[in-house]
Write a protein that holds these residues in place. Structure first.
Motif, PDB file in Angstrom:
ATOM      1  N   LYS A  47       0.828  -1.216   0.000  1.00 36.20           N
ATOM      2  CA  LYS A  47       0.000   0.000   0.000  1.00 36.20           C
ATOM      3  C   LYS A  47       0.860   1.263   0.000  1.00 36.20           C
ATOM      4  CE  LYS A  47      -2.007  -1.162   3.848  1.00 36.20           C
ATOM      5  NZ  LYS A  47      -1.268  -2.432   4.092  1.00 36.20           N
ATOM      6  N   THR A  48       1.782   1.352   0.966  1.00 32.41           N
ATOM      7  CA  THR A  48       2.617   2.561   1.054  1.00 32.41           C
ATOM      8  C   THR A  48       3.459   2.718  -0.203  1.00 32.41           C
ATOM      9  OG1 THR A  48       2.643   2.487   3.466  1.00 32.41           O
ATOM     10  CG2 THR A  48       4.449   3.677   2.406  1.00 32.41           C
ATOM     11  N   THR A  49       3.987   1.607  -0.709  1.00 37.48           N
ATOM     12  CA  THR A  49       4.795   1.666  -1.933  1.00 37.48           C
ATOM     13  C   THR A  49       3.955   2.218  -3.094  1.00 37.48           C
ATOM     14  OG1 THR A  49       6.046  -0.237  -1.114  1.00 37.48           O
ATOM     15  CG2 THR A  49       6.275   0.284  -3.458  1.00 37.48           C
ATOM     16  N   ALA A  87       2.096  11.117   4.892  1.00 36.62           N
ATOM     17  CA  ALA A  87       2.835   9.862   4.983  1.00 36.62           C
ATOM     18  C   ALA A  87       2.413   9.067   6.213  1.00 36.62           C
ATOM     19  CB  ALA A  87       4.335  10.141   5.016  1.00 36.62           C
ATOM     20  N   GLN A  88       2.761   7.769   6.183  1.00 36.36           N
ATOM     21  CA  GLN A  88       2.400   6.881   7.296  1.00 36.36           C
ATOM     22  C   GLN A  88       2.995   7.402   8.594  1.00 36.36           C
ATOM     23  OE1 GLN A  88       2.982   2.798   6.204  1.00 36.36           O
ATOM     24  NE2 GLN A  88       2.248   2.003   8.151  1.00 36.36           N
ATOM     25  N   SER A  89       4.236   7.878   8.555  1.00 34.29           N
ATOM     26  CA  SER A  89       4.779   8.567   9.735  1.00 34.29           C
ATOM     27  C   SER A  89       5.131   9.980   9.290  1.00 34.29           C
ATOM     28  CB  SER A  89       6.016   7.858  10.256  1.00 34.29           C
ATOM     29  OG  SER A  89       6.917   7.660   9.205  1.00 34.29           O
ATOM     30  N   LEU A 163      -3.794   9.695   1.932  1.00 33.33           N
ATOM     31  CA  LEU A 163      -3.640   9.592   3.385  1.00 33.33           C
ATOM     32  C   LEU A 163      -3.211   8.169   3.739  1.00 33.33           C
ATOM     33  CD1 LEU A 163      -6.984  11.352   4.441  1.00 33.33           C
ATOM     34  CD2 LEU A 163      -4.696  12.339   4.535  1.00 33.33           C
ATOM     35  N   ASP A 164      -2.007   8.017   4.273  1.00 40.02           N
ATOM     36  CA  ASP A 164      -1.515   6.681   4.620  1.00 40.02           C
ATOM     37  C   ASP A 164      -1.705   6.465   6.117  1.00 40.02           C
ATOM     38  OD1 ASP A 164      -0.356   4.197   4.506  1.00 40.02           O
ATOM     39  OD2 ASP A 164       1.542   4.875   3.632  1.00 40.02           O
ATOM     40  N   GLU A 165      -2.709   5.685   6.474  1.00 39.49           N
ATOM     41  CA  GLU A 165      -3.060   5.386   7.866  1.00 39.49           C
ATOM     42  C   GLU A 165      -3.169   6.654   8.716  1.00 39.49           C
ATOM     43  OE1 GLU A 165      -1.153   2.090   9.728  1.00 39.49           O
ATOM     44  OE2 GLU A 165      -0.661   1.135   7.825  1.00 39.49           O
ATOM     45  N   PRO A 166      -4.070   7.568   8.334  1.00 40.69           N
ATOM     46  CA  PRO A 166      -4.125   8.859   9.040  1.00 40.69           C
ATOM     47  C   PRO A 166      -4.605   8.760  10.471  1.00 40.69           C
ATOM     48  CG  PRO A 166      -5.980   8.652   7.538  1.00 40.69           C
ATOM     49  CD  PRO A 166      -5.064   7.490   7.255  1.00 40.69           C
TER      50      PRO A 166
END
Ligand SMILES: Nc1ncnc2c1ncn2[C@@H]1O[C@H](COP(=O)(O)OP(=O)(O)OP(=O)(O)O)[C@@H](O)[C@H]1O
Ligand SMILES: [Mg+2]
Length: 261
Positions: A47-49, A87-89, A163-166
């Motif tokens: 997913k993030t990739t 980003a996720q972080s 939005l990555d895991e907001p």
């Protein structure tokens, strides 16, 4: 509705000491304008990739995609203008104030100083950050930080927000606030939202449509109701059971069976 994201065979391999890792093996998807798309999959599904490729932060090793009519390969600048990315972080400087962070972000997007100050006030109002403008970023709570991350991503009024895991790590009230914000972005500004989450109640409540990935490919796609009916036998099924039926795994790492040691 117009298509705003389209990907065909999008792929990314990484070379590692232990040989190549195929993080994304060939993703095909379309996202329509003004849609909230839930992009789901187990840990390591890619997913993030995929998000990093669609926002031009990472070059694909295969396939092609367009975002807001701009081709990733030939118009990366156009894609970046159209996109906001959380980003996720998230990465904000703990020492500087919320106001400085937002004004600097505006300046990075080439706003004049006055425009950047005006945009900061607008974003702070929209995201409930007005009272926090003079606080140092390092002192914000997790939910306040996430709101700042989103404010920064919205600085240039992107058509598409990734939005990555907001909401990971947020308390229920902060999560509910973010859900409301995400819906408001769609309803008031027509923003397309491309969202990853491991909270399936959240995906179910927010998403107009779901794309489920596993091991770097799309394994299911459709509205939450369609996937529930197709994979769990009833539109009243939970998305948890539906996800389990599709991937053979639970979406929430904490729900997973304990690993034998
Ligand atoms: N820079 C890299 N080098 C090597 N392997 C990588 C790199 N980035 C990602 N990977 C690998 O690619 C796969 C997909 O990673 P990715 O971060 O896209 O997963 P994800 O779906 O976002 O997972 P999560 O739900 O845990 O955030 C994983 O196996 C990961 O270890
Ligand atoms: Mg991820």
């Amino acid at each position: 509705m117009a298509t705003v994201i389209s990907a065909a065979g999008l792929a990314r391999a990484f070379q590692t000491k232990h040989g190549p890792v195929e993080a994304v093996r060939g993703i095909d998807l379309t996202v329509r304008e003004g849609e909230i798309l839930g992009f789901l999959g187990p840990n390591g599904a890619g997913k993030t990739t995929t998000l990093r490729m669609l926002t031009t932060l990472l070059a694909p090793t295969g396939g092609a995609a367009t975002v807001a009519g701009c081709d990733l390969a030939t118009d990366a600048a156009g894609v970046r203008r159209a996109c906001g990315y959380v980003a996720q972080s998230g990465g904000v400087d703990p020492q500087i104030s919320v106001r400085e962070e937002l004004v600097t972000q505006g300046r990075l997007y080439r706003l004049t100083k006055d425009q950047a100050i005006a945009r900061t006030a607008e974003l702070a109002r929209d995201l409930g950050l007005t009272e926090l403008l003079d606080r140092r970023c390092g002192t914000l709570s997790g939910g306040q930080r996430r709101r700042l991350d989103i404010a920064m991503a919205l600085t240039h009024r992107p058509k598409v927000l990734f939005l990555d895991e907001p909401t990971t790590g947020l308390d229920p009230a902060s999560r509910a606030d973010l859900w409301e914000l995400i819906r408001r972005l769609r309803d008031e500004y027509g923003t397309t939202v491309f969202l990853t989450t491991h909270y399936l109640d959240e995906a179910d409540a927010l998403s107009d449509r779901l794309v489920i990935v596993d091991q770097g490919v799309v394994v299911a796609e459709g509205t939450p109701a369609k996937l529930k009916l197709e994979f769990a036998g009833s539109i009243d099924a939970s998305l948890q059971d539906t996800f389990l039926a599709i991937t053979g795994r639970s979406a929430t790492p904490t729900d997973a069976a304990p690993v034998a040691v």
